[in-house]
Design a protein around this motif. Structure first.
Motif, mmCIF file in Angstrom:
data_model
loop_
_atom_site.group_PDB
_atom_site.id
_atom_site.type_symbol
_atom_site.label_atom_id
_atom_site.label_comp_id
_atom_site.label_asym_id
_atom_site.label_seq_id
_atom_site.Cartn_x
_atom_site.Cartn_y
_atom_site.Cartn_z
ATOM 1 N N ARG A 242 5.737 10.139 2.217
ATOM 2 C CA ARG A 242 5.306 8.775 1.917
ATOM 3 C C ARG A 242 6.491 7.883 1.559
ATOM 4 O O ARG A 242 6.526 6.708 1.907
ATOM 5 C CB ARG A 242 4.283 8.808 0.774
ATOM 6 N N ARG B 36 -0.056 6.585 10.033
ATOM 7 C CA ARG B 36 -1.330 7.003 10.626
ATOM 8 C C ARG B 36 -1.325 8.500 10.926
ATOM 9 O O ARG B 36 -2.340 9.171 10.775
ATOM 10 C CB ARG B 36 -1.597 6.201 11.900
ATOM 11 N N GLY C 9 -2.235 10.487 8.007
ATOM 12 C CA GLY C 9 -3.593 10.306 7.518
ATOM 13 C C GLY C 9 -3.722 9.345 6.357
ATOM 14 O O GLY C 9 -4.714 9.382 5.621
ATOM 15 N N ILE C 10 -2.739 8.478 6.157
ATOM 16 C CA ILE C 10 -2.811 7.489 5.070
ATOM 17 C C ILE C 10 -3.892 6.460 5.393
ATOM 18 O O ILE C 10 -4.077 6.067 6.550
ATOM 19 C CB ILE C 10 -1.441 6.804 4.879
ATOM 20 N N ARG C 11 -4.595 6.042 4.368
ATOM 21 C CA ARG C 11 -5.697 5.097 4.558
ATOM 22 C C ARG C 11 -5.230 3.835 5.269
ATOM 23 O O ARG C 11 -4.153 3.309 5.003
ATOM 24 C CB ARG C 11 -6.319 4.713 3.211
ATOM 25 N N LYS C 12 -6.096 3.344 6.154
ATOM 26 C CA LYS C 12 -5.751 2.163 6.939
ATOM 27 C C LYS C 12 -5.543 0.946 6.056
ATOM 28 O O LYS C 12 -4.665 0.115 6.313
ATOM 29 C CB LYS C 12 -6.859 1.880 7.957
ATOM 30 N N SER C 13 -6.328 0.821 4.987
ATOM 31 C CA SER C 13 -6.196 -0.337 4.102
ATOM 32 C C SER C 13 -4.821 -0.358 3.438
ATOM 33 O O SER C 13 -4.216 -1.420 3.270
ATOM 34 C CB SER C 13 -7.289 -0.321 3.035
ATOM 35 N N ARG C 14 -4.315 0.832 3.079
ATOM 36 C CA ARG C 14 -2.986 0.887 2.454
ATOM 37 C C ARG C 14 -1.904 0.514 3.455
ATOM 38 O O ARG C 14 -0.940 -0.171 3.106
ATOM 39 C CB ARG C 14 -2.736 2.280 1.893
#
Length: 313
Positions: A9, A209, A212-217
């Motif tokens: 991250r 992506r 798998g990080i949230r799209k909103s973040r």
């Protein structure tokens, strides 16, 4: 696994930050600092900044800078048919057709132009960015619906739309601000959408992506912040347009219903009946509008060149 995820991250954060930095040739300096360096060496940017700063100072301290009360009819008794007193001691620019000090009215009128320009531009930016984020973040049918709505707004001439909205909402300042803001919404929406689409396919977004990080973040943490530079530049240019459109609507009688309150467009309209007697009544407010709009335009164009990679040397 948690430590490994944190490392990945942080790597994504570094890639996102790099998207907002100047590439090779600038020594890793941030985009903002690099742009500021170029602006300091640009005489056009300096000229625009000086005009804008002077305008802001005059508008902010107008009641203190105005030599007289802009509403008091000082020389009304000296006004005759075909005669309006010009420059004299205590009245550097003379008076208007009602004997009010023209210089004081120009100074105080700058506050109205600034207020209308800033509020209408902010409204246009907020609504336009909301539509741009919807279209750029979700894509698909959401993008199609939002962009077709934006295309409808763009198909209507801006001034005609502003006049129609002002007439529908009534003659008041808020109606004027909303009318001008609506004409600016499609510009900011399309600009932010295009910028977000370009950032959405960048390396850091693809890596995020894949993890798998949230799209909103991804959207609000990285894509949106890295897409704001062209919006900021356009907002500076739109201020010039907003001031001109506000003056145009006031000239047509769609501005502030209080005709005694100084406003450059209303002063220009009022002067039309006295052009053959004292053309200066129209020249001075027209010059104020032109110079202020020029200042914001010069500064905005300089910002665009400083932030655009194609103009970097």
């Amino acid at each position: 696994m948690t430590a490994m995820g944190d490392v990945k991250r942080r790597r994504i954060d570094e890639l996102a930050a790099r998207a907002g930095q100047v590439p090779e040739g600038e020594g890793g300096v941030s985009l903002t600092r690099s742009a500021f360096r170029r602006l300091r060496r640009n005489p056009v940017a300096i000229t625009g900044a000086v005009i804008v700063v002077l305008f802001l100072l005059v508008a902010a301290f107008a009641p203190l800078l105005a030599p007289k009360d802009p509403l008091t009819q000082y020389l009304l008794s000296e006004i005759r048919p075909g005669t309006i007193p010009g420059s004299r001691e205590g009245f550097p620019l003379g008076v208007d057709n009602l004997g009010r000090d023209l210089l004081s009215r120009l100074i105080v009128g700058s506050r109205q132009s600034l207020l209308i320009g800033v509020v209408s531009t902010l409204l246009g930016v907020v609504v336009g960015m909301a539509l741009g984020v919807l279209a750029g973040a979700f894509g698909g049918w959401v993008d199609t619906v939002v962009m077709r709505f934006v295309d409808i707004l763009l198909s209507i001439p801006g001034l005609l739309m502003a006049i129609s909205i002002s007439v529908l909402l009534g003659q008041n300042q808020w109606a004027l601000m909303i009318a001008i803001a609506v004409t600016q919404v499609p510009v900011f929406a399309r600009l932010l959408r295009g910028s977000m689409l370009a950032q959405r396919d960048s390396d850091y977004a693809l890596a995020a992506r894949a993890l798998g990080i949230r799209k909103s973040r991804i959207v609000f943490g990285h894509v949106l912040p890295n897409s704001l530079s062209p919006v900021i530049v356009q907002a500076t240019l739109s201020l010039a347009t907003a001031i001109i459109e506000a003056a145009a609507l006031s000239f047509l009688g769609l501005g502030d219903p209080d005709l005694a309150r100084p406003e450059w467009g209303a002063m220009l309209s009022n002067a039309q009946a006295f052009l053959s007697i004292r053309p200066e009544l129209a020249v001075y407010p027209a010059l104020c509008i032109i110079v202020v709009a020029l200042g914001f335009t010069l500064l905005g164009e300089s910002l665009r060149e400083a932030l655009d990679p194609k103009f970097r040397r």
